[in-house]
Scaffold this active site. Structure first.
Site, PDB file in Angstrom:
ATOM      1  N   ARG A  63       0.855  -1.203   0.000  1.00 15.07           N
ATOM      2  CA  ARG A  63       0.000   0.000   0.000  1.00 15.07           C
ATOM      3  C   ARG A  63       0.883   1.243   0.000  1.00 15.07           C
ATOM      4  O   ARG A  63       0.618   2.229  -0.680  1.00 15.07           O
ATOM      5  CB  ARG A  63      -0.965   0.014   1.206  1.00 15.07           C
ATOM      6  CG  ARG A  63      -1.684   1.352   1.358  1.00 15.07           C
ATOM      7  CD  ARG A  63      -2.953   1.290   2.203  1.00 15.07           C
ATOM      8  NE  ARG A  63      -2.808   0.463   3.385  1.00 15.07           N
ATOM      9  CZ  ARG A  63      -2.083   0.789   4.472  1.00 15.07           C
ATOM     10  NH1 ARG A  63      -1.452   1.948   4.537  1.00 15.07           N
ATOM     11  NH2 ARG A  63      -1.997  -0.039   5.492  1.00 15.07           N
ATOM     12  N   TYR A 115     -16.716  16.134 -15.247  1.00 16.86           N
ATOM     13  CA  TYR A 115     -17.080  14.715 -15.372  1.00 16.86           C
ATOM     14  C   TYR A 115     -18.159  14.352 -14.342  1.00 16.86           C
ATOM     15  O   TYR A 115     -18.075  14.776 -13.173  1.00 16.86           O
ATOM     16  CB  TYR A 115     -15.823  13.864 -15.154  1.00 16.86           C
ATOM     17  CG  TYR A 115     -16.097  12.390 -15.176  1.00 16.86           C
ATOM     18  CD1 TYR A 115     -16.401  11.737 -16.357  1.00 16.86           C
ATOM     19  CD2 TYR A 115     -16.076  11.648 -14.002  1.00 16.86           C
ATOM     20  CE1 TYR A 115     -16.675  10.384 -16.378  1.00 16.86           C
ATOM     21  CE2 TYR A 115     -16.339  10.288 -14.009  1.00 16.86           C
ATOM     22  CZ  TYR A 115     -16.646   9.665 -15.200  1.00 16.86           C
ATOM     23  OH  TYR A 115     -16.923   8.327 -15.208  1.00 16.86           O
ATOM     24  N   ASP A 187      -8.029  17.892 -14.826  1.00 19.28           N
ATOM     25  CA  ASP A 187      -8.294  16.529 -15.306  1.00 19.28           C
ATOM     26  C   ASP A 187      -7.926  16.493 -16.787  1.00 19.28           C
ATOM     27  O   ASP A 187      -8.601  17.081 -17.623  1.00 19.28           O
ATOM     28  CB  ASP A 187      -9.779  16.209 -15.079  1.00 19.28           C
ATOM     29  CG  ASP A 187     -10.171  14.806 -15.541  1.00 19.28           C
ATOM     30  OD1 ASP A 187      -9.513  14.262 -16.445  1.00 19.28           O
ATOM     31  OD2 ASP A 187     -11.168  14.273 -15.005  1.00 19.28           O
ATOM     32  N   LYS A 212      -8.982   5.386 -19.837  1.00 16.27           N
ATOM     33  CA  LYS A 212      -9.314   5.860 -21.183  1.00 16.27           C
ATOM     34  C   LYS A 212      -8.085   5.752 -22.102  1.00 16.27           C
ATOM     35  O   LYS A 212      -7.582   4.682 -22.309  1.00 16.27           O
ATOM     36  CB  LYS A 212      -9.865   7.277 -21.092  1.00 16.27           C
ATOM     37  CG  LYS A 212     -10.901   7.468 -19.956  1.00 16.27           C
ATOM     38  CD  LYS A 212     -12.184   6.679 -20.146  1.00 16.27           C
ATOM     39  CE  LYS A 212     -13.055   6.645 -18.901  1.00 16.27           C
ATOM     40  NZ  LYS A 212     -13.431   7.952 -18.365  1.00 16.27           N
TER      41      LYS A 212
END
Ligand SMILES: *Cc1c(COP(=O)(O)O)cnc(C)c1O
Length: 396
Positions: A63, A115, A187, A212
Site C-alpha cells: 500500500r 465529469y 483533469d 481511457k
C-alpha cells in the site's frame, strides 16, 4: 514507508531532454535493473522481508510502495513533466484522494461541465463533509473570479470538457489561481500528456482516468495523478497511503503496457477523428459538430495555444432523441457504451448514459441535447467507420 519516489529500473536521468515519443518508450523503468528483462516485473507481493532489522528495505508494504506501481508512477511523472506521480485504483480514486487535501470549511471553484462522477463526489459526498463547490463556466475568467470567496482553496479544470469540448485557458486560470494562492487541479483525461502538459502551463496537480486513452484497450480501470512540486507530492503521498486507494501490481503492469503505444494510437485516432468531424460538418442532416479541430469550434485558438493536437473525441447532434437511438441501434462497428479512448471506437449517448442523472433542463443548458452522440474514434479504418455511420444515419 518509502516516501521518496524512485525508479526500480534504469534511472530516468538524462532522458528528460528527449522528445515525447522517445520518453514513451525510454521512461526509466523500461528495463529491469536486476535482470535486464524487457519489461518491469510484476511484484505480486503485499509485504517485503527485512534482511536487517536495522536497515529497513526500500519497499516494506505494497500500500505504501510497490516496485511495479512505482515504475508506473515514475513513468507518468516523466510524461507530464511533473515532480512525482501516483497510481490509483480508478480515475475517481485519483480524484477523490486529491480532494482529501482539503478540509471542512474549504471551497473549490469547479468547471460546470465537470465529469459526472466528479460532480457526484462534490455534490453527494464531499458536501456532507463541509467541502463546498461552486460550478462556473470556465470559458470565462470573469465568472471564475466572481466565484472567489475568502475560504476558496482551489480551482478544478477540465479542458476540453465532456461532451461538448469547451475550452478553458489553462495558463490564464492557473496564473490567476497562483496569484490568489489557490491550488490549480486539471483533469487531463481527454488530451493526455501526448497533446497537453498542464504542469508546463502552471497547473499544480494533473489527474487522469487512465482507464481511457492511457490504458487504451478497455481492459483496465486506473487513475493517475502528477504533482508539480515535492511538497505537494509529499502531501498527496500521505493521502494515497492513508486512504489506501492504490492500483494493484497487475493493473500497473497492464497500464504501462498500454501507455507505450500512446503516441501511435493518439496520432492515428486523431487523424481519423479529424476526418470524421469534417465529414459530419458537411452533412445537412447533422445539427452541430463539436471538435476542437474544426475552424468554427469556440475556443479553438486558446486550445491551439495550449495543446499540440485536437484529440480523438467528436460529439455531434443528430437532431432528436429518436434519431440518436436509431443510430445507436444501427451501427455495426463501434462499441455502444460509456467510456472512451480505446483501440475500438466507442459511441456513447450522453443523455441516457453519462449525463442521465442530470435534470433535462440543466442538460440542455449545457448543450447535452437529446440528439447528441459522442464518438471516441479508435484504430479501425476511418473509411469503414464513416460508411458504417452513414448507413446508420440513413436508417428510417
Ligand atoms: C472516466 C473519467 C473519469 C473517471 O475515471 P474512472 O477511471 O472511470 O474512475 C474522470 N474524468 C474524466 C474526464 C473521465 O472521462
Amino acid at each position: 514507508m518509502s516516501d521518496q519516489g524512485s525508479s526500480n529500473g534504469r534511472p530516468g536521468a538524462g532522458k528528460e531532454d528527449k522528445r515525447f515519443d522517445t520518453k514513451l518508450i525510454h521512461f526509466g523503468g523500461e528495463v529491469d535493473s536486476a535482470t535486464g528483462a524487457s519489461s518491469v516485473p510484476i511484484y505480486q507481493a503485499s509485504t517485503f522481508h527485512h534482511h536487517d532489522i536495522y536497515e529497513p528495505p526500500q519497499y516494506d508494504y505494497s500500500r505504501s510502495g510497490n516496485p511495479t506501481r512505482q515504475a508506473l508512477e515514475d513513468y507518468i511523472a516523466v510524461l507530464e513533466g511533473g515532480h512525482r506521480g501516483f497510481a490509483f485504483s480508478s480515475g475517481m480514486a485519483a480524484i477523490s484522494t486529491t480532494f482529501m487535501l482539503f478540509s471542512a470549511g474549504d471551497h473549490i471553484i469547479v468547471t460546470e461541465d465537470v465529469y459526472g462522477g466528479t460532480y457526484r463526489l462534490l455534490t453527494g459526498i464531499l458536501n456532507r463533509m463541509g467541502i463546498e463547490a461552486t460550478f462556473v463556466d470556465m470559458t470565462s475568467i470573469d465568472e471564475i473570479k466572481a466565484a472567489l470567496r475568502p475560504n476558496t482553496k482551489a480551482v478544478y479544470i477540465e479542458t476540453p470538457s465532456n461532451p461538448t469540448l469547451k475550452i478553458t485557458d489553462i495558463a490564464e486560470v492557473a496564473g490567476w489561481a497562483r496569484e490568489q494562492e489557490l491550488l490549480s487541479i486539471l483533469d487531463n483525461t481527454f488530451m493526455t500528456p501526448y497533446y497537453q502538459r498542464p504542469i508546463e502551463q502552471g497547473v499544480d496537480i494533473v489527474l487522469h482516468s487512465a482507464t481511457k486513452f492511457l490504458g487504451g484497450h478497455s481492459d483496465v480501470l486506473a487513475g493517475l495523478a502528477v504533482t508539480a512540486t515535492e511538497s505537494l507530492g509529499r502531501r498527496l503521498k500521505y493521502m494515497q497511503n492513508g486512504l489506501g486507494t492504490v492500483l494493484g501490481a497487475q493493473d500497473s503492469w497492464l497500464l504501462m503496457r498500454g501507455m507505450k503505444t500512446l503516441g501511435a494510437r493518439m496520432a492515428y485516432s486523431e487523424s481519423s477523428a479529424n476526418k470524421l468531424a469534417h465529414w459530419l460538418s458537411e452533412r445537412s442532416d447533422i445539427y452541430s459538430v463539436f471538435y476542437p479541430g474544426l475552424a468554427s469550434h469556440p475556443g479553438r485558438e486558446v486550445h491551439e495555444k495550449q495543446s499540440s493536437g485536437y484529440g480523438a473525441v467528436v460529439s455531434f447532434d443528430v437532431g432528436s432523441g429518436e434519431r440518436a437511438k436509431r443510430v445507436l441501434n444501427a451501427v455495426k462497428l463501434p462499441l455502444v457504451a460509456v467510456s472512451l479512448g480505446a483501440v475500438e471506437s466507442i459511441l456513447s449517448y450522453p443523455a441516457m448514459m453519462s449525463h442521465a442523472s442530470m435534470p433535462r433542463e440543466v442538460r440542455h443548458e449545457r448543450g447535452i441535447t437529446d440528439g447528441l452522440l459522442r464518438f471516441s474514434v479508435g484504430l479501425e479504418d476511418i473509411d469503414d467507420l464513416i460508411a458504417d455511420l452513414q448507413q446508420a444515419l440513413e436508417q428510417e
